[in-house]
Design a protein around this motif. Structure first.
Motif, PDB file in Angstrom:
ATOM      1  N   ILE A 236     -15.868   3.307   4.995  1.00  0.00           N
ATOM      2  CA  ILE A 236     -16.206   1.957   4.555  1.00  0.00           C
ATOM      3  C   ILE A 236     -15.644   1.798   3.148  1.00  0.00           C
ATOM      4  CG2 ILE A 236     -18.082   0.417   3.883  1.00  0.00           C
ATOM      5  CD1 ILE A 236     -19.817   1.817   6.026  1.00  0.00           C
ATOM      6  N   MET A 237     -14.861   0.754   2.928  1.00  0.00           N
ATOM      7  CA  MET A 237     -14.294   0.549   1.595  1.00  0.00           C
ATOM      8  C   MET A 237     -14.107  -0.940   1.309  1.00  0.00           C
ATOM      9  SD  MET A 237     -10.215   1.463   1.896  1.00  0.00           S
ATOM     10  CE  MET A 237     -10.483   3.159   2.398  1.00  0.00           C
ATOM     11  N   GLY A 238     -14.007  -1.259   0.031  1.00  0.00           N
ATOM     12  CA  GLY A 238     -13.736  -2.621  -0.378  1.00  0.00           C
ATOM     13  C   GLY A 238     -12.265  -2.952  -0.232  1.00  0.00           C
ATOM     14  N   GLU A 239     -11.987  -4.232  -0.165  1.00  0.00           N
ATOM     15  CA  GLU A 239     -10.611  -4.693  -0.004  1.00  0.00           C
ATOM     16  C   GLU A 239      -9.733  -4.233  -1.166  1.00  0.00           C
ATOM     17  OE1 GLU A 239      -8.548  -8.870   1.492  1.00  0.00           O
ATOM     18  OE2 GLU A 239     -10.517  -8.877   0.545  1.00  0.00           O
ATOM     19  N   ASP A 240     -10.328  -4.077  -2.351  1.00  0.00           N
ATOM     20  CA  ASP A 240      -9.571  -3.610  -3.506  1.00  0.00           C
ATOM     21  C   ASP A 240      -9.103  -2.170  -3.304  1.00  0.00           C
ATOM     22  OD1 ASP A 240     -12.277  -2.943  -3.511  1.00  0.00           O
ATOM     23  OD2 ASP A 240     -12.437  -2.875  -5.694  1.00  0.00           O
ATOM     24  N   ASN A 241      -9.941  -1.337  -2.681  1.00  0.00           N
ATOM     25  CA  ASN A 241      -9.539   0.052  -2.421  1.00  0.00           C
ATOM     26  C   ASN A 241      -8.477   0.144  -1.336  1.00  0.00           C
ATOM     27  OD1 ASN A 241     -11.115   1.458  -4.306  1.00  0.00           O
ATOM     28  ND2 ASN A 241     -12.915   1.336  -3.001  1.00  0.00           N
ATOM     29  N   LEU A 242      -8.516  -0.796  -0.390  1.00  0.00           N
ATOM     30  CA  LEU A 242      -7.502  -0.795   0.663  1.00  0.00           C
ATOM     31  C   LEU A 242      -6.106  -0.944   0.062  1.00  0.00           C
ATOM     32  CD1 LEU A 242      -6.925  -0.815   3.746  1.00  0.00           C
ATOM     33  CD2 LEU A 242      -7.102  -3.312   3.649  1.00  0.00           C
ATOM     34  N   LYS A 243      -6.019  -1.724  -1.007  1.00  0.00           N
ATOM     35  CA  LYS A 243      -4.716  -1.969  -1.636  1.00  0.00           C
ATOM     36  C   LYS A 243      -4.120  -0.698  -2.240  1.00  0.00           C
ATOM     37  CE  LYS A 243      -5.817  -6.792  -2.682  1.00  0.00           C
ATOM     38  NZ  LYS A 243      -6.150  -7.782  -3.719  1.00  0.00           N
ATOM     39  N   SER A 244      -4.975   0.262  -2.574  1.00  0.00           N
ATOM     40  CA  SER A 244      -4.470   1.509  -3.164  1.00  0.00           C
ATOM     41  C   SER A 244      -4.528   2.677  -2.183  1.00  0.00           C
ATOM     42  CB  SER A 244      -5.272   1.851  -4.431  1.00  0.00           C
ATOM     43  OG  SER A 244      -6.645   2.029  -4.127  1.00  0.00           O
ATOM     44  N   LEU A 245      -4.797   2.390  -0.912  1.00  0.00           N
ATOM     45  CA  LEU A 245      -4.932   3.455   0.082  1.00  0.00           C
ATOM     46  C   LEU A 245      -3.676   4.319   0.174  1.00  0.00           C
ATOM     47  CD1 LEU A 245      -6.664   4.750   2.348  1.00  0.00           C
ATOM     48  CD2 LEU A 245      -5.682   3.087   3.931  1.00  0.00           C
ATOM     49  N   HIS A 246      -2.519   3.700  -0.020  1.00  0.00           N
ATOM     50  CA  HIS A 246      -1.264   4.455   0.094  1.00  0.00           C
ATOM     51  C   HIS A 246      -1.119   5.518  -0.999  1.00  0.00           C
ATOM     52  CE1 HIS A 246      -0.408   1.228  -2.752  1.00  0.00           C
ATOM     53  NE2 HIS A 246       0.649   1.895  -3.167  1.00  0.00           N
ATOM     54  N   LYS A 247      -1.993   5.471  -2.013  1.00  0.00           N
ATOM     55  CA  LYS A 247      -1.955   6.473  -3.084  1.00  0.00           C
ATOM     56  C   LYS A 247      -2.908   7.638  -2.816  1.00  0.00           C
ATOM     57  CE  LYS A 247      -0.810   3.066  -6.659  1.00  0.00           C
ATOM     58  NZ  LYS A 247      -1.256   2.434  -7.927  1.00  0.00           N
ATOM     59  N   TRP A 248      -3.728   7.507  -1.752  1.00  0.00           N
ATOM     60  CA  TRP A 248      -4.690   8.558  -1.438  1.00  0.00           C
ATOM     61  C   TRP A 248      -3.990   9.797  -0.894  1.00  0.00           C
ATOM     62  CZ3 TRP A 248      -9.999   6.932   0.922  1.00  0.00           C
ATOM     63  CH2 TRP A 248     -10.552   5.894   0.156  1.00  0.00           C
ATOM     64  N   LYS A 249      -4.606  10.934  -1.155  1.00  0.00           N
ATOM     65  CA  LYS A 249      -4.081  12.188  -0.624  1.00  0.00           C
ATOM     66  C   LYS A 249      -4.125  12.170   0.909  1.00  0.00           C
ATOM     67  CE  LYS A 249      -4.799  17.204  -0.729  1.00  0.00           C
ATOM     68  NZ  LYS A 249      -5.630  18.319  -1.237  1.00  0.00           N
ATOM     69  N   ASN A 250      -2.965  12.391   1.541  1.00  0.00           N
ATOM     70  CA  ASN A 250      -2.850  12.458   3.011  1.00  0.00           C
ATOM     71  C   ASN A 250      -3.445  11.233   3.715  1.00  0.00           C
ATOM     72  OD1 ASN A 250      -1.769  14.959   2.487  1.00  0.00           O
ATOM     73  ND2 ASN A 250      -3.495  16.119   3.270  1.00  0.00           N
ATOM     74  N   TYR A 251      -3.153  10.049   3.176  1.00  0.00           N
ATOM     75  CA  TYR A 251      -3.750   8.839   3.768  1.00  0.00           C
ATOM     76  C   TYR A 251      -3.285   8.624   5.202  1.00  0.00           C
ATOM     77  CZ  TYR A 251       0.494   5.968   3.381  1.00  0.00           C
ATOM     78  OH  TYR A 251       1.754   5.451   3.552  1.00  0.00           O
ATOM     79  N   GLU A 252      -2.074   9.096   5.539  1.00  0.00           N
ATOM     80  CA  GLU A 252      -1.592   8.939   6.923  1.00  0.00           C
ATOM     81  C   GLU A 252      -2.477   9.704   7.900  1.00  0.00           C
ATOM     82  OE1 GLU A 252       0.236  10.284   4.457  1.00  0.00           O
ATOM     83  OE2 GLU A 252       2.244   9.367   4.359  1.00  0.00           O
ATOM     84  N   ALA A 253      -2.901  10.901   7.497  1.00  0.00           N
ATOM     85  CA  ALA A 253      -3.774  11.712   8.359  1.00  0.00           C
ATOM     86  C   ALA A 253      -5.137  11.054   8.519  1.00  0.00           C
ATOM     87  CB  ALA A 253      -3.932  13.118   7.774  1.00  0.00           C
ATOM     88  N   ILE A 254      -5.631  10.428   7.445  1.00  0.00           N
ATOM     89  CA  ILE A 254      -6.914   9.719   7.530  1.00  0.00           C
ATOM     90  C   ILE A 254      -6.817   8.596   8.553  1.00  0.00           C
ATOM     91  CG2 ILE A 254      -8.536   8.240   6.281  1.00  0.00           C
ATOM     92  CD1 ILE A 254      -7.886   9.854   3.754  1.00  0.00           C
ATOM     93  N   LEU A 255      -5.756   7.794   8.465  1.00  0.00           N
ATOM     94  CA  LEU A 255      -5.592   6.665   9.378  1.00  0.00           C
ATOM     95  C   LEU A 255      -5.352   7.108  10.817  1.00  0.00           C
ATOM     96  CD1 LEU A 255      -3.475   4.062   7.375  1.00  0.00           C
ATOM     97  CD2 LEU A 255      -5.725   3.720   8.385  1.00  0.00           C
ATOM     98  N   GLU A 256      -4.776   8.274  10.980  1.00  0.00           N
ATOM     99  CA  GLU A 256      -4.496   8.774  12.335  1.00  0.00           C
ATOM    100  C   GLU A 256      -5.790   9.127  13.067  1.00  0.00           C
ATOM    101  OE1 GLU A 256      -2.053  12.412  14.565  1.00  0.00           O
ATOM    102  OE2 GLU A 256      -1.772  12.059  12.412  1.00  0.00           O
ATOM    103  N   HIS A 257      -6.772   9.637  12.328  1.00  0.00           N
ATOM    104  CA  HIS A 257      -7.974  10.176  12.974  1.00  0.00           C
ATOM    105  C   HIS A 257      -9.251   9.360  12.737  1.00  0.00           C
ATOM    106  CE1 HIS A 257      -5.756  13.779  14.050  1.00  0.00           C
ATOM    107  NE2 HIS A 257      -5.351  13.895  12.792  1.00  0.00           N
ATOM    108  N   HIS A 258      -9.213   8.395  11.811  1.00  0.00           N
ATOM    109  CA  HIS A 258     -10.442   7.701  11.451  1.00  0.00           C
ATOM    110  C   HIS A 258     -10.201   6.211  11.279  1.00  0.00           C
ATOM    111  CE1 HIS A 258     -12.357  11.603  10.650  1.00  0.00           C
ATOM    112  NE2 HIS A 258     -11.203  11.937  10.098  1.00  0.00           N
ATOM    113  N   ALA A 259     -11.185   5.417  11.720  1.00  0.00           N
ATOM    114  CA  ALA A 259     -11.138   3.975  11.490  1.00  0.00           C
ATOM    115  C   ALA A 259     -11.611   3.677  10.066  1.00  0.00           C
ATOM    116  CB  ALA A 259     -12.019   3.245  12.504  1.00  0.00           C
TER     117      ALA A 259
END
Length: 203
Positions: A103-126
Motif C-alpha cells: 500500500i503506498m501513496g501516489e507520490d511514492n509510486l512516482k519514485s518506485l523506479h528508484k526502489w531496490k529491485n522494483y521489477e521483482a516487487i512488481l513481478e510478485h506483488h500487487a
C-alpha cells in the motif's frame, strides 16, 4: 489471506494513517492491513525517529479498535537499513499461505523506479495506490516523470484506489507539539495520551 502492507516510520501514527488503512481494509479485496513499523528508512535520518518500541506501541494503541488492522514489527528483526524487497521475501517465506501486497501513496509510486529491485516487487506483488495531492516539480522533469507514472498506472499489478485524500503529516504534528499547540484532533486518543504522558516531541 490477502494482506496489504502499509509501511511507515509512524513517528507518530495519526488519524490520516488510520483513514487510509481502514479504507483499504474495507473497500478493496484485502482481508487485512498490516502497519509495518520501519525502524530505519534509508531516506530519513534515524536521529529524528522516536525509539522503535514506542512507535510500535503507538501503532498497537491506534489499531486496537480495528480488527482488520494489525501492527507489525517484522522489520525490527531484519538487517538495517531495510529495503522493501528484502522484507517481502522474508514475509513470503514466513507466511507461505498469505498473499502480500503493498500500500503506498501516489507520490511514492512516482519514485518506485528508484526502489531496490522494483521489477521483482512488481513481478510478485500487487500495489494498492491511494491518492495524494501532487506537489510542483521541476518542469524539466515533468515529461520523464509523466511517462514513468503512466507506465506504472497502466501496470496490471497496480491498483488505484479511490481513497480519501489525507494531507496530515507526522512532521507537522511533531513540530506543533514542540510549539505547544493542541494536536489532539490529529491523533487517535490513546496515542495522544501516550505521547502526552511520555512528553514526546516537546524538545
Amino acid at each position: 489471506m490477502k494482506i496489504g502492507l502499509y509501511f511507515g516510520t509512524f513517528n507518530p501514527i495519526h488519524v490520516g494513517h488510520l483513514i487510509i488503512a481502514n479504507h483499504m481494509a474495507e473497500h478493496s479485496d484485502l482481508d487485512q492491513v498490516w502497519m509495518v513499523v520501519t525502524p530505519h528508512n534509508p531516506l530519513k535520518k534515524k536521529s529524528s525517529l522516536l525509539d522503535d518500541y514506542h512507535r510500535l506501541q503507538m501503532v498497537h494503541l491506534a489499531a486496537e479498535d480495528f480488527p482488520k488492522i494489525k501492527p507489525s514489527d517484522i522489520e525490527f528483526k531484519l538487517d538495517q537499513p531495510n529495503y522493501t524487497v528484502n522484507t517481502l521475501v522474508h514475509l513470503q517465506e514466513k507466511y507461505p499461505n498469505h498473499e502480500f501486497s503493498l500500500i503506498m501513496g501516489e507520490d511514492n509510486l512516482k519514485s518506485l523506479h528508484k526502489w531496490k529491485n522494483y521489477e521483482a516487487i512488481l513481478e510478485h506483488h500487487a500495489i494498492y495506490v491511494y491518492p495524494r495531492i501532487s506537489t510542483e516539480i521541476d518542469t524539466s522533469l515533468k515529461g520523464e516523470l509523466a511517462q514513468q507514472n503512466l507506465m506504472f498506472k497502466n501496470h496490471p499489478k497496480i491498483h488505484l484506489i479511490d481513497a480519501p485524500v489525507v494531507e496530515i503529516s507526522s512532521t507537522f504534528i511533531r513540530d506543533n507539539i514542540k510549539e505547544g499547540k493542541n494536536v489532539q484532533p490529529l491523533l487517535p486518543h490513546k496515542v495522544w495520551e501516550y505521547i502526552d504522558h511520555n512528553n514526546f516531541y516537546k524538545k
